[in-house]
Design an enzyme around this catalytic site. Sequence first.
Site, PDB file in Angstrom:
ATOM      1  N   GLN A 240      11.517  41.328  53.710  1.00  0.00           N
ATOM      2  CA  GLN A 240      11.512  42.060  52.456  1.00  0.00           C
ATOM      3  C   GLN A 240      10.698  41.331  51.401  1.00  0.00           C
ATOM      4  O   GLN A 240      10.291  40.182  51.583  1.00  0.00           O
ATOM      5  CB  GLN A 240      12.947  42.228  51.954  1.00  0.00           C
ATOM      6  CG  GLN A 240      13.677  40.906  51.747  1.00  0.00           C
ATOM      7  CD  GLN A 240      15.147  41.091  51.450  1.00  0.00           C
ATOM      8  OE1 GLN A 240      15.588  40.897  50.316  1.00  0.00           O
ATOM      9  NE2 GLN A 240      15.924  41.460  52.477  1.00  0.00           N
TER      10      GLN A 240
ATOM     11  N   SER B 253      16.705  41.509  56.865  1.00  0.00           N
ATOM     12  CA  SER B 253      15.452  42.267  56.847  1.00  0.00           C
ATOM     13  C   SER B 253      14.325  41.469  56.208  1.00  0.00           C
ATOM     14  O   SER B 253      14.527  40.692  55.281  1.00  0.00           O
ATOM     15  CB  SER B 253      15.644  43.579  56.080  1.00  0.00           C
ATOM     16  OG  SER B 253      16.020  43.324  54.739  1.00  0.00           O
TER      17      SER B 253
ATOM     18  N   HIS C 276      10.486  41.385  46.760  1.00  0.00           N
ATOM     19  CA  HIS C 276      11.079  41.904  45.536  1.00  0.00           C
ATOM     20  C   HIS C 276       9.987  42.143  44.502  1.00  0.00           C
ATOM     21  O   HIS C 276       9.124  41.279  44.297  1.00  0.00           O
ATOM     22  CB  HIS C 276      12.114  40.923  44.985  1.00  0.00           C
ATOM     23  CG  HIS C 276      13.195  40.586  45.963  1.00  0.00           C
ATOM     24  ND1 HIS C 276      14.031  41.538  46.485  1.00  0.00           N
ATOM     25  CD2 HIS C 276      13.540  39.414  46.543  1.00  0.00           C
ATOM     26  CE1 HIS C 276      14.871  40.953  47.331  1.00  0.00           C
ATOM     27  NE2 HIS C 276      14.598  39.673  47.391  1.00  0.00           N
TER      28      HIS C 276
ATOM     29  N   GLU D  19      14.462  34.795  43.929  1.00  0.00           N
ATOM     30  CA  GLU D  19      15.586  34.167  44.613  1.00  0.00           C
ATOM     31  C   GLU D  19      15.266  32.714  44.940  1.00  0.00           C
ATOM     32  O   GLU D  19      14.108  32.342  45.114  1.00  0.00           O
ATOM     33  CB  GLU D  19      15.898  34.887  45.929  1.00  0.00           C
ATOM     34  CG  GLU D  19      16.306  36.334  45.785  1.00  0.00           C
ATOM     35  CD  GLU D  19      16.478  37.019  47.133  1.00  0.00           C
ATOM     36  OE1 GLU D  19      17.080  38.101  47.145  1.00  0.00           O
ATOM     37  OE2 GLU D  19      16.022  36.478  48.157  1.00  0.00           O
TER      38      GLU D  19
ATOM     39  N   LYS E 255      13.772  40.382  40.916  1.00  0.00           N
ATOM     40  CA  LYS E 255      14.803  39.680  41.678  1.00  0.00           C
ATOM     41  C   LYS E 255      14.240  38.445  42.385  1.00  0.00           C
ATOM     42  O   LYS E 255      14.260  38.351  43.610  1.00  0.00           O
ATOM     43  CB  LYS E 255      15.414  40.643  42.712  1.00  0.00           C
ATOM     44  CG  LYS E 255      16.682  40.119  43.386  1.00  0.00           C
ATOM     45  CD  LYS E 255      17.140  41.097  44.457  1.00  0.00           C
ATOM     46  CE  LYS E 255      18.359  40.591  45.194  1.00  0.00           C
ATOM     47  NZ  LYS E 255      18.751  41.468  46.308  1.00  0.00           N
TER      48      LYS E 255
ATOM     49  N   HIS F 145       9.616  37.624  52.775  1.00  0.00           N
ATOM     50  CA  HIS F 145      10.529  36.596  53.253  1.00  0.00           C
ATOM     51  C   HIS F 145      11.659  37.247  54.042  1.00  0.00           C
ATOM     52  O   HIS F 145      11.868  38.460  53.979  1.00  0.00           O
ATOM     53  CB  HIS F 145      11.106  35.785  52.092  1.00  0.00           C
ATOM     54  CG  HIS F 145      11.892  36.612  51.111  1.00  0.00           C
ATOM     55  ND1 HIS F 145      11.302  37.276  50.060  1.00  0.00           N
ATOM     56  CD2 HIS F 145      13.217  36.902  51.027  1.00  0.00           C
ATOM     57  CE1 HIS F 145      12.218  37.918  49.362  1.00  0.00           C
ATOM     58  NE2 HIS F 145      13.391  37.720  49.933  1.00  0.00           N
TER      59      HIS F 145
ATOM     60  N   ARG G 227      11.662  46.771  51.729  1.00  0.00           N
ATOM     61  CA  ARG G 227      11.838  46.242  53.084  1.00  0.00           C
ATOM     62  C   ARG G 227      10.632  46.522  53.971  1.00  0.00           C
ATOM     63  O   ARG G 227       9.969  47.542  53.830  1.00  0.00           O
ATOM     64  CB  ARG G 227      13.103  46.821  53.716  1.00  0.00           C
ATOM     65  CG  ARG G 227      14.372  46.361  53.012  1.00  0.00           C
ATOM     66  CD  ARG G 227      15.631  46.944  53.632  1.00  0.00           C
ATOM     67  NE  ARG G 227      16.820  46.392  52.987  1.00  0.00           N
ATOM     68  CZ  ARG G 227      17.363  46.892  51.882  1.00  0.00           C
ATOM     69  NH1 ARG G 227      16.831  47.975  51.336  1.00  0.00           N
ATOM     70  NH2 ARG G 227      18.424  46.329  51.339  1.00  0.00           N
TER      71      ARG G 227
ATOM     72  N   LYS H 241      17.443  50.045  57.659  1.00  0.00           N
ATOM     73  CA  LYS H 241      17.417  50.656  56.343  1.00  0.00           C
ATOM     74  C   LYS H 241      16.024  51.205  56.019  1.00  0.00           C
ATOM     75  O   LYS H 241      15.038  50.908  56.699  1.00  0.00           O
ATOM     76  CB  LYS H 241      17.845  49.637  55.283  1.00  0.00           C
ATOM     77  CG  LYS H 241      19.288  49.188  55.419  1.00  0.00           C
ATOM     78  CD  LYS H 241      19.670  48.220  54.312  1.00  0.00           C
ATOM     79  CE  LYS H 241      21.127  47.785  54.440  1.00  0.00           C
ATOM     80  NZ  LYS H 241      21.526  46.842  53.367  1.00  0.00           N
TER      81      LYS H 241
END
Length: 429
Positions: free
Chosen positions: A113, A111, A115, A140, A138, A283, A302, A308
Amino acid sequence: MWTLIPGVQSYEWGVPGGAPNSLVADYAESTPELQFQREASKPYAELWMGTHPNVPSRVIQPDGSQASLNDFLRENRSLLGLDIVDRFGADNTCGALPFLFKVLSINKALSIQAHPDKALAEQLHKQKPNMYKDDNHKPEMAIAIQAFEGFCGFRPVQEMRDFVTRVPELRSVLGADGTMDKRLQEAVAAQSRGGEEATVRGAIKLVFGALMRADPQIYEPAVSALAERYERGTDEVPEEVRALIVRLNQQYPKDVGVLCTFFLNVVHLERGQAMFLGADEPHAYLSGHILECMAASDNVVRAGLTPKARDVDVLVDMLTYESKDAAAQRLEAPVWDGDAQKGTVIYNPPIPEFAVLLTTLDPGARSEHRALHGPSIIIVTEGSGTFAVDGKTAEAYIGRVLFIEADQTLQVMAGRSGLIMARAFVEVA
């Protein structure tokens, strides 16, 4: 030095076990204690190494028994290092380690998304605890093991303007008019002058917000029509964009996220290249195999390419709308000064929770890592050899996962085929 038993996650976007490059399955088979049974048609997506409660790793203790790594570290906090316990704690909702280390095998787009940063994560957790399970951020980092493709950040605004001008289906979905065209043109001029960030970000937020809030009755037929037209062929946009639109529509038919291709950078990474995904940046992983390290959290907002739940208003408001070209999304990896033999590079993003070392050794070569003032997790991605810590040795082979406690020097000796290993760690500066 402790042997870890990682966990395996099977998601529909993973690589089937019968495929020739199902790396997650390959690595999982390397730990006998995991008792992993590969199924040819089952997609294997993620190998988890850490203390996150969703899939906590297990540690093999000196007597051969197994324990949850999370429980083990909470009962033996000195293994984390006192500075780490003081800075991050050990009783966190997402586990004793402030990071989670993974291997991902991506056969289908994840997806789109973003954060939330720490402040927004705390706010969302209070307001919507069923959707946002914890109050942490979060960030990454993705390091390519094999060729990788992903969305990361917004394109230069001129590229977006050109797509909005040229693609009739996109104009229809956005409700593009003279006012939107003018805002985009002003942003192009501002970005070319190297200033007026508010003008650039305001224009991107205008068009991306219009896309995210579009009516499905408008964007669904538009996405289908666009993919069909691009499959027949046209020189309206570059071939890479056409092919990606067609592929994403095959994976997620009529999804608004397909149109994000016109706004987000497509970043390609070769083995050893990396990108950092900071807070509030859009991303998505599209294909390939990566090591992923992240702050331990479940918070995801998302935008598309997913069945979702989406939180559109939060997403549109939270993004930074920073605009760069694709090459600028890559993270540099200088030689690490903690390896006496200079065989290690470091991926050190601008956040405190983690960094990753990548050691590459020729056959028979050696490396010595200085003692890290914090815990670390190692996985061998290629080759074989031997590890030594404080007089204790362990065999190194593809898929082997180890935990190294704080303040221990690590010696690495490569075997006949050489060795490549990744080491995720945390230190307090």
